[in-house]
Design a protein around this motif. Structure first.
Motif, PDB file in Angstrom:
ATOM      1  N   GLY A  22      46.298  30.402   3.298  1.00  0.00           N
ATOM      2  CA  GLY A  22      47.281  31.272   2.280  1.00  0.00           C
ATOM      3  C   GLY A  22      46.597  30.459   0.990  1.00  0.00           C
ATOM      4  O   GLY A  22      47.326  31.746  -0.330  1.00  0.00           O
ATOM      5  N   VAL A  23      45.359  29.928   0.975  1.00  0.00           N
ATOM      6  CA  VAL A  23      45.139  29.306  -0.047  1.00  0.00           C
ATOM      7  C   VAL A  23      44.697  30.000  -1.422  1.00  0.00           C
ATOM      8  O   VAL A  23      44.778  29.939  -2.482  1.00  0.00           O
ATOM      9  N   ALA A  24      43.528  31.353  -0.488  1.00  0.00           N
ATOM     10  CA  ALA A  24      42.976  32.042  -1.940  1.00  0.00           C
ATOM     11  C   ALA A  24      44.065  32.988  -2.250  1.00  0.00           C
ATOM     12  O   ALA A  24      44.130  33.711  -4.000  1.00  0.00           O
ATOM     13  N   ASP A  25      45.063  33.203  -1.934  1.00  0.00           N
ATOM     14  CA  ASP A  25      46.290  33.806  -2.535  1.00  0.00           C
ATOM     15  C   ASP A  25      46.629  33.192  -3.644  1.00  0.00           C
ATOM     16  O   ASP A  25      47.433  33.864  -4.479  1.00  0.00           O
ATOM     17  N   GLU A  26      46.723  31.769  -3.657  1.00  0.00           N
ATOM     18  CA  GLU A  26      47.036  31.098  -4.837  1.00  0.00           C
ATOM     19  C   GLU A  26      46.416  30.724  -6.007  1.00  0.00           C
ATOM     20  O   GLU A  26      47.405  30.409  -6.742  1.00  0.00           O
ATOM     21  N   VAL A  27      44.881  31.229  -5.803  1.00  0.00           N
ATOM     22  CA  VAL A  27      44.178  30.485  -6.103  1.00  0.00           C
ATOM     23  C   VAL A  27      43.663  31.561  -7.409  1.00  0.00           C
ATOM     24  O   VAL A  27      42.924  31.385  -8.489  1.00  0.00           O
ATOM     25  N   VAL A  28      42.848  32.331  -6.428  1.00  0.00           N
ATOM     26  CA  VAL A  28      41.681  33.691  -7.456  1.00  0.00           C
ATOM     27  C   VAL A  28      42.538  33.945  -7.834  1.00  0.00           C
ATOM     28  O   VAL A  28      43.773  35.136  -7.682  1.00  0.00           O
ATOM     29  N   GLY A  29      41.726  34.429  -9.110  1.00  0.00           N
ATOM     30  CA  GLY A  29      42.222  35.090 -10.116  1.00  0.00           C
ATOM     31  C   GLY A  29      43.122  34.188 -11.213  1.00  0.00           C
ATOM     32  O   GLY A  29      42.984  35.074 -12.373  1.00  0.00           O
ATOM     33  N   LYS A  30      43.101  33.053 -10.893  1.00  0.00           N
ATOM     34  CA  LYS A  30      43.622  32.283 -12.102  1.00  0.00           C
ATOM     35  C   LYS A  30      42.877  31.169 -12.876  1.00  0.00           C
ATOM     36  O   LYS A  30      42.165  30.895 -11.972  1.00  0.00           O
ATOM     37  N   PRO A  31      42.808  31.453 -14.084  1.00  0.00           N
ATOM     38  CA  PRO A  31      41.932  30.034 -14.806  1.00  0.00           C
ATOM     39  C   PRO A  31      41.917  28.160 -13.504  1.00  0.00           C
ATOM     40  O   PRO A  31      43.638  28.163 -13.364  1.00  0.00           O
ATOM     41  N   LEU A  32      40.903  28.202 -13.797  1.00  0.00           N
ATOM     42  CA  LEU A  32      40.904  27.125 -12.873  1.00  0.00           C
ATOM     43  C   LEU A  32      41.942  25.258 -13.184  1.00  0.00           C
ATOM     44  O   LEU A  32      42.518  24.757 -12.967  1.00  0.00           O
ATOM     45  N   ALA A  37      33.630  31.866 -12.389  1.00  0.00           N
ATOM     46  CA  ALA A  37      33.660  32.511 -14.053  1.00  0.00           C
ATOM     47  C   ALA A  37      33.976  32.608 -14.903  1.00  0.00           C
ATOM     48  O   ALA A  37      35.462  32.942 -14.636  1.00  0.00           O
ATOM     49  N   ASP A  38      33.622  32.792 -15.626  1.00  0.00           N
ATOM     50  CA  ASP A  38      34.649  32.068 -17.556  1.00  0.00           C
ATOM     51  C   ASP A  38      35.618  31.498 -17.319  1.00  0.00           C
ATOM     52  O   ASP A  38      36.806  31.888 -17.723  1.00  0.00           O
ATOM     53  N   GLY A  39      35.669  29.773 -16.714  1.00  0.00           N
ATOM     54  CA  GLY A  39      37.314  29.538 -16.059  1.00  0.00           C
ATOM     55  C   GLY A  39      37.616  30.053 -15.250  1.00  0.00           C
ATOM     56  O   GLY A  39      38.922  29.610 -14.504  1.00  0.00           O
ATOM     57  N   ILE A  40      37.858  31.278 -14.159  1.00  0.00           N
ATOM     58  CA  ILE A  40      38.285  31.604 -13.633  1.00  0.00           C
ATOM     59  C   ILE A  40      38.204  31.663 -12.191  1.00  0.00           C
ATOM     60  O   ILE A  40      36.553  31.318 -11.365  1.00  0.00           O
ATOM     61  N   ASP A  93      36.916  29.731 -20.295  1.00  0.00           N
ATOM     62  CA  ASP A  93      35.563  29.963 -20.659  1.00  0.00           C
ATOM     63  C   ASP A  93      35.334  29.324 -21.619  1.00  0.00           C
ATOM     64  O   ASP A  93      33.216  28.996 -20.967  1.00  0.00           O
ATOM     65  N   ALA A  94      35.100  27.988 -22.769  1.00  0.00           N
ATOM     66  CA  ALA A  94      34.001  27.721 -23.458  1.00  0.00           C
ATOM     67  C   ALA A  94      34.619  26.011 -22.531  1.00  0.00           C
ATOM     68  O   ALA A  94      34.328  25.362 -22.833  1.00  0.00           O
ATOM     69  N   ASP A  95      35.497  25.978 -21.323  1.00  0.00           N
ATOM     70  CA  ASP A  95      35.824  24.851 -20.623  1.00  0.00           C
ATOM     71  C   ASP A  95      34.204  24.553 -19.211  1.00  0.00           C
ATOM     72  O   ASP A  95      34.804  23.026 -19.065  1.00  0.00           O
ATOM     73  N   TYR A  96      34.752  25.528 -18.662  1.00  0.00           N
ATOM     74  CA  TYR A  96      33.657  25.312 -16.964  1.00  0.00           C
ATOM     75  C   TYR A  96      32.582  26.102 -17.165  1.00  0.00           C
ATOM     76  O   TYR A  96      32.455  27.505 -17.518  1.00  0.00           O
TER      77      TYR A  96
END
Length: 135
Positions: free
Chosen positions: A94-104, A66-69, A36-39
């Motif tokens: 399929g991309v949402a399953d790979e990235v949603v919920g992960k830090p950027l 949200a909070d870098g996620i 959350d400090a970076d973005y």
């Protein structure tokens, strides 16, 4: 008193292991607070391009942070060739399953649903999004 049954080498290894364990404790706390400090929170859009054997293709990427996620991702393709349309569709599905919920900063997509070239455009767009979202 009984002399210690440990050899000097065993004592040194035990001490080193203790230091490593303790040093790991502090690192975990800093890493958990870092995203959350970076973005800045918000919705970001960018276009990425990638080369296929026949053409250069583009995809538009929208990311909610949200909070870098990554809380949401949307990808829209603009294929110029039928084969690219198929691969972009697979990637988009399929991309949402790979990235949603992960830090950027931890997202590294190389292949999604059999599509590997599209991920190059996605990575390019994410780099632009990181630059836009940086605090």
């Amino acid at each position: 008193m009984r002399p210690s049954s440990r050899t000097p080498r065993a004592a040194a290894l035990a001490g080193a292991a203790g230091i490593l364990l303790l040093s790991g404790c502090g690192a975990g706390a800093d890493t958990a607070a870092a995203p959350d400090a970076d973005y800045a929170d918000g919705r970001y859009e960018a276009t990425g391009s990638y080369a296929t054997p026949e053409s250069v293709e583009q995809i538009d990427v929208t990311v909610e942070l949200a909070d870098g996620i990554v809380t949401d991702v949307q990808v829209v393709g603009d294929p110029t060739r039928p084969e690219s349309a198929r691969y972009q569709s697979q990637f988009i599905g399929g991309v949402a399953d790979e990235v949603v919920g992960k830090p950027l900063d931890e997202i590294s997509v190389t292949r999604v649903a059999g599509s590997s070239l599209t991920s190059g455009g996605f990575a390019e767009a994410l780099e632009a999004i990181k630059a836009d979202a940086a605090k």
